[in-house]
Design a protein around this motif. Structure first.
Motif, short mmCIF file in Angstrom:
data_model
loop_
_atom_site.label_atom_id
_atom_site.label_comp_id
_atom_site.label_asym_id
_atom_site.label_seq_id
_atom_site.Cartn_x
_atom_site.Cartn_y
_atom_site.Cartn_z
N SER A 16 0.82 -1.21 0.00
CA SER A 16 0.00 0.00 0.00
C SER A 16 0.85 1.27 0.00
CB SER A 16 -0.97 -0.01 1.19
OG SER A 16 -0.30 -0.35 2.37
N TYR B 77 -4.31 5.84 -9.16
CA TYR B 77 -5.00 5.11 -8.08
C TYR B 77 -6.34 4.60 -8.57
CZ TYR B 77 -1.44 7.14 -5.07
OH TYR B 77 -0.25 7.49 -4.50
N ASP C 134 -4.90 10.76 -7.80
CA ASP C 134 -4.81 10.60 -6.34
C ASP C 134 -6.04 9.85 -5.84
OD1 ASP C 134 -6.83 12.65 -5.04
OD2 ASP C 134 -5.91 13.63 -6.78
N PRO C 135 -5.95 9.20 -4.71
CA PRO C 135 -7.06 8.36 -4.25
C PRO C 135 -8.33 9.16 -3.93
CG PRO C 135 -5.24 8.34 -2.65
CD PRO C 135 -4.76 9.09 -3.84
N GLN C 136 -8.15 10.39 -3.47
CA GLN C 136 -9.32 11.20 -3.11
C GLN C 136 -10.16 11.50 -4.36
OE1 GLN C 136 -8.36 15.03 -1.50
NE2 GLN C 136 -10.40 15.32 -0.66
N LYS D 102 -2.53 1.37 -8.70
CA LYS D 102 -2.52 0.83 -7.32
C LYS D 102 -3.95 0.82 -6.79
CE LYS D 102 -0.61 3.04 -3.67
NZ LYS D 102 0.46 3.45 -2.73
N TRP E 183 -7.73 -1.35 -0.77
CA TRP E 183 -9.11 -1.42 -0.29
C TRP E 183 -9.27 -0.52 0.94
CZ3 TRP E 183 -11.89 -6.82 -0.37
CH2 TRP E 183 -11.96 -7.27 -1.72
N THR E 184 -10.50 0.00 1.08
CA THR E 184 -10.83 0.72 2.31
C THR E 184 -11.15 -0.32 3.39
OG1 THR E 184 -13.17 0.76 1.79
CG2 THR E 184 -11.85 2.62 1.00
N ASP F 194 -3.52 11.64 3.54
CA ASP F 194 -3.32 11.62 2.08
C ASP F 194 -2.23 12.61 1.66
OD1 ASP F 194 -4.98 9.60 1.35
OD2 ASP F 194 -6.53 10.85 0.42
N ARG G 116 1.07 10.87 2.59
CA ARG G 116 1.38 9.62 1.87
C ARG G 116 1.41 9.82 0.36
NH1 ARG G 116 1.05 4.70 3.92
NH2 ARG G 116 0.12 3.92 1.98
N VAL G 117 0.41 10.52 -0.16
CA VAL G 117 0.27 10.59 -1.62
C VAL G 117 1.06 11.77 -2.19
CG1 VAL G 117 -1.39 10.83 -3.52
CG2 VAL G 117 -2.01 9.54 -1.45
N HIS G 118 1.00 12.90 -1.51
CA HIS G 118 1.58 14.10 -2.11
C HIS G 118 3.03 14.32 -1.66
CE1 HIS G 118 -2.29 15.09 -3.89
NE2 HIS G 118 -2.83 14.69 -2.74
N TYR H 215 -2.65 3.94 6.56
CA TYR H 215 -4.10 3.91 6.55
C TYR H 215 -4.56 2.60 7.20
CZ TYR H 215 -8.82 2.96 4.88
OH TYR H 215 -10.15 2.63 4.82
N GLY H 216 -5.48 2.70 8.15
CA GLY H 216 -6.01 1.47 8.72
C GLY H 216 -7.53 1.45 8.77
N CYS H 217 -8.15 2.64 8.92
CA CYS H 217 -9.60 2.65 9.08
C CYS H 217 -10.27 3.87 8.47
CB CYS H 217 -9.96 2.54 10.56
SG CYS H 217 -9.55 4.02 11.51
N TYR I 53 2.68 -3.25 10.94
CA TYR I 53 1.92 -2.21 10.23
C TYR I 53 1.41 -1.15 11.20
CZ TYR I 53 -1.30 -0.39 6.62
OH TYR I 53 -1.95 0.40 5.69
#
Lengths: 717, 146
Positions: A237, A246, A288-290, A436, A439-440, B22, B25-27, B35-37, B98
């Motif tokens: 991930s 994404y 991006d995922p959002q 990529k 999953w949520t 986000d 992690r992403v930017h 991310y877990g929940c 994790y």
């Protein structure tokens, strides 16, 4: 066809007349580089298509695809003396990356630090069915020990030949062969430098006995631990490829719903968003995922739902839809007859709810297509299984698919499948970019698979002296693992009845042994009380298995089973045996009657899995099993209605947290005379019945459902 | 917008409702926070904001401008692990690990306020962090010893 020999390329096979099979060693070393390698056998390695292919990348993995039950691995000593171990097993937190390195280090006489474990890569590692069922330690471990010992033997011979001395006058130490008289040494890499040598595994090679181990059997820390505590380890991930986008996938609103129509227009938020529809598969990709999630939410889809069972009627449903497997035998009649003749009879039924694995890292995959070849990184217990799923889904030969599995954020039996890999690959093919998919948590709860729920019915009888005389046991749907009783139970009739599960179900740590042993050990406790016997004494009276008796004694002794109980406190005991290891667990609970408050005060477990390879990591496995099992024992349950999961989040589905944890004592019986068994499952099986029995002891209330007290304990229940 | 992460200023061009997780992690490709929940219930995403451990998945990045953000990547100093990181390593206080980033961040937040927490104080402070592998006792020991 025979290849001309070149200087420096020798094999033992040639010397022993197996020259025909040595022709493809070049491909082997093309991937490995020079040095010396040990493999299972020539037939495994060279008679196979992966290395016979003249074009494209040869796959080492194909080389060992003898049959799906093979336990293959190879070890390669590189020219620089470092050691690479190739195994299709994967690391999900059980720390086999460390323990397998330890057994290799032990037998090869090298440091753990000089070993690189190459794991779960369908291109580089031999075929492996998967990492499950506590199989790695008892099967891969011994195989790697033999491989390492075979290598060491050959290296010693080669060094002895170099020094023109007798075999007995050299020994291996710290990655070097030492000439004991002169003190001269040769590094493993020096001995094999410039050579390309493949040796077969010597099945009869002498192994170092466990009581002489110096590396195996010791608490070596997690080998790549530093990369985890510093946040540097890249889980799937976390991975990024240049140009990657994404992906998000449209999900049905409930199980069994089918897509009627979907308006995709509103999802096309910008040129950077791509909507992919292939039959009923609909997904979006975005930079991006959002953005991907926003686009997905704008798809207007219509679904056709069909009525589905709900939790309220699940156990009736499972029994009504079960396949009867009683036909064609007479054990049922004998058990019924013995039951009818007994003076003390007990009928109980047990209900076990569906629960979720909740691996903290949800399913994730990263896929890229290049020149018709597919590469996928994904968190799975079965990289080769996922490779097969992908081959089938995309009508592609397996040689064109590479699946890799970086150390993953846990699985617990919940990651046997390749859903995210398929989704990422499908999107990547459609958009022509790496994709990529992560999953949520909600998707993980709803669309992964669950530990099966089940109904268990038991009829058992006992004579007044405490001897079990009959045992009839039926499990509907949850499975047959651990279903056989370890007790001398008189006339037995034990059946598993598969049923039609309304929810997606699959493997879970310990499989159905958790459910079956919960029922079994609850009944044993109730029978003991009916004949006014101490539950421990009653078990021992009906039990011959020496190792199970030993863990019962060990747990009881550490716990202080015979000691006086405080007022309002209850003691419970339970034991179980699956997959060649043995657990006994004692629990003390305190019950405050006026407040209807129940507290699990302490847990003592004794465990025997044969020889211990890493005592700290073993303790972590036992601890993890017991405390994870606490969740399923006390409060974890999937709630569902008409095909919808009603609690698909960590705020609505409760898992054990810090303040749920009782005092925990673990006694490990290190049986160095017995081969090591896997330890990641069995210790989970005894915690639920031990708690149940302790509650019965404290309150007189016999709880016959898992979870036991999802809403707390009510005395009028 | 501008944010300061691990003592470095970053300019971000992201929508206001982007979560801090986000953004990291992403930017910024700081993937140590997990991310877990997505609802602040598991603690895997925790980061220190002005010294306090906060769930970054439910924190809008726009709300933490002008604040000091420390992630797991920012705890190491000159190649030396933070004492809490070292204690996790020494105690083998993880399995799949994790959860470790969030656990360590929460523990650092606790230790900053309370350098010598009792066992009960550790349990209370860490209640928002889930270790699904359930090696909680080792984590408690690591935090007490750090």
């Amino acid at each position: 066809m025979k290849e001309p020999k070149t200087a420096g390329e020798i094999t033992q096979g040639e010397q022993s007349g197996a020259g025909e099979r040595t022709i493809h060693r070049r491909n082997f070393f093309k991937l490995l580089g020079g040095g010396i390698a040990v493999v299972l056998s020539y037939s495994d390695l060279f008679a196979l298509p992966g290395l016979l292919r003249s074009e494209g990348e040869p796959s080492l993995a194909d080389a060992a695809r003898v049959d799906d039950n093979s336990i293959a691995a190879w070890i390669h000593i590189r020219e620089n003396g470092t050691v690479a171990v190739y195994t299709g097993k994967v690391e999900v937190g059980q720390n086999i990356r460390t323990s397998l390195a330890q057994v290799v280090a032990e037998e090869l006489a090298v440091s753990v630090g000089s070993i690189e474990m190459v794991m779960g890569d369908t291109l580089l590692t031999p075929y492996d069915r998967g990492t499950f069922g506590s199989r790695t330690t008892p099967t891969m471990g011994p195989q790697l020990r033999k491989a390492a010992a075979s290598l060491k033997e050959v290296l010693a011979d080669m060094a002895a030949a170099h020094w023109k001395t007798a075999k007995g006058s050299v020994q291996c130490k710290d990655g070097r062969v030492v000439h004991t008289e002169s003190g001269k040494t040769l590094g493993y890499g020096e001995i094999t430098k410039g050579k390309k040598i493949v040796i077969p595994l010597n099945d009869k090679v002498a192994l170092t006995p466990a009581d002489q181990w110096t590396v195996a059997g010791t608490p070596v820390p997690k080998v790549n631990g530093r990369s985890f505590v510093s946040g540097k380890h890249k889980y799937v991930s976390d991975m990024v490829l240049p140009g990657m986008v994404y992906g998000k996938i449209l999900r049905a609103p409930s199980y069994g719903a089918s897509l009627v129509s979907a308006d995709l227009e509103k999802a096309r938020l910008s040129a950077a968003v791509t909507v992919v529809k292939e039959n009923d598969f609909i997904g979006v990709t975005a930079p991006d995922p959002q953005t991907a999630a926003s686009a997905l939410a704008r798809i207007d889809a219509r679904w056709n739902s069909t009525p589905q069972p709900s939790r309220a009627d699940i156990f009736k449903y499972l029994k009504d839809n079960a396949r009867q497997t009683d036909a064609g035998n007479n054990t049922k009649e004998a058990a019924e007859k013995a039951f009818a003749a007994a003076t003390v009879q007990l009928r109980q039924h047990f209900e076990v709810q569906y629960i979720a694995h909740v691996p903290l890292e949800p399913r994730a995959a990263l896929a890229i297509w290049e020149n018709g070849r597919l590469t996928v990184w994904t968190g799975t217990q079965r990289p080769f299984g996922v490779q097969e799923e992908l081959a089938e889904a995309f009508s592609l030969s397996k040689e064109k698919i590479r699946v890799m599995m970086p150390d993953t954020g846990s699985a617990y039996g919940g990651k046997h499948s390749g859903e995210a890999a398929l989704e990422a690959a499908r999107l990547a093919r459609a958009v022509g970019k790496p994709v990529k998919v992560v999953w949520t948590r909600e998707e993980e709860f709803k669309w992964a698979y669950l530990r099966p729920g089940g109904l268990i019915e038991v009829a058992a009888s006992v004579s007044t002296d405490g001897t079990v005389t009959s045992w009839e046991f039926h499990n509907y749907n949850s499975g047959n693992a651990g279903i056989e009783t370890p007790y001398e139970a008189g006339a037995t009739h034990i059946r598993f009845h598969p049923s039609d599960t309304p929810l997606k179900q699959g493997s879970y740590r310990g499989l159905a042994a958790t459910a079956n042993i919960f029922a079994m050990e609850s009944v044993m406790d109730d029978l003991a009380r009916m004949v006014k016997k101490d539950p421990l004494e009653f078990r021992l009276h009906n039990l011959k298995d020496e190792r199970l008796r030993n863990v019962l004694h060990a747990a009881a002794e550490k716990f202080g089973w015979q000691k006086e109980k405080k007022a309002g406190h209850g003691h419970g005991i339970a034991c179980g045996f699956v997959k060649n290891s043995y657990i006994a667990t004692c629990v003390e609970v305190a019950y405050d009657k006026s407040a209807e408050q129940l507290k699990i005060l302490r847990v003592v477990a004794a465990y025997d899995c044969g020889t211990v390879i890493n005592p700290v990591h073993l303790e972590n496995q036992v601890m993890g099993c017991i405390l994870q099992g606490l969740g399923g024992a006390l409060f974890e349950e999937i709630d569902f209605m008409d095909g919808r999961i009603l609690n698909p989040s960590l705020s609505s589905y409760r898992v054990p947290r810090f303040d749920d944890i009782p005092l925990l004592d673990i006694v490990v019986l290190n049986r160095k005379d017995i081969p090591s068994a896997g330890a990641g499952e069995t210790p989970i099986v005894a915690i639920a019945p031990a708690i149940r029995n302790a509650i019965a002891d404290a309150t007189g209330i016999k709880l016959n459902a898992l979870p036991l007290i999802p809403q707390g304990l009510k005395t009028n229940s | 917008m501008k944010i300061n992460v691990n003592s470095t200023d970053y300019n971000l061009d992201v929508p206001d409702n982007t979560s801090l997780l986000d953004a990291l992690r992403v930017h910024l490709n700081l993937t140590g926070s997990k991310y877990g929940c997505g609802e602040g219930a598991c603690g895997a995403c925790k980061v220190l904001i002005d010294g306090r451990a906060v769930a970054s998945c439910i924190t809008p990045v726009a709300s933490v401008q002008n604040k000091s953000i420390i992630t797991i990547e920012g705890l190491e100093k000159d190649g030396k692990l933070h004492p809490v990181q070292q204690a996790f390593l020494d105690e083998d206080a993880f399995q799949c690990a994790y959860c470790s980033s969030g656990m360590i961040i929460s523990a650092v937040g606790l230790k900053t306020k309370n350098p010598k927490p009792s066992r009960q104080q550790v349990i209370e402070a860490m209640q928002g962090n889930i270790c699904r592998c359930c090696v909680y006792p080792r984590i408690i020991n690591a935090i007490i010893k750090a």
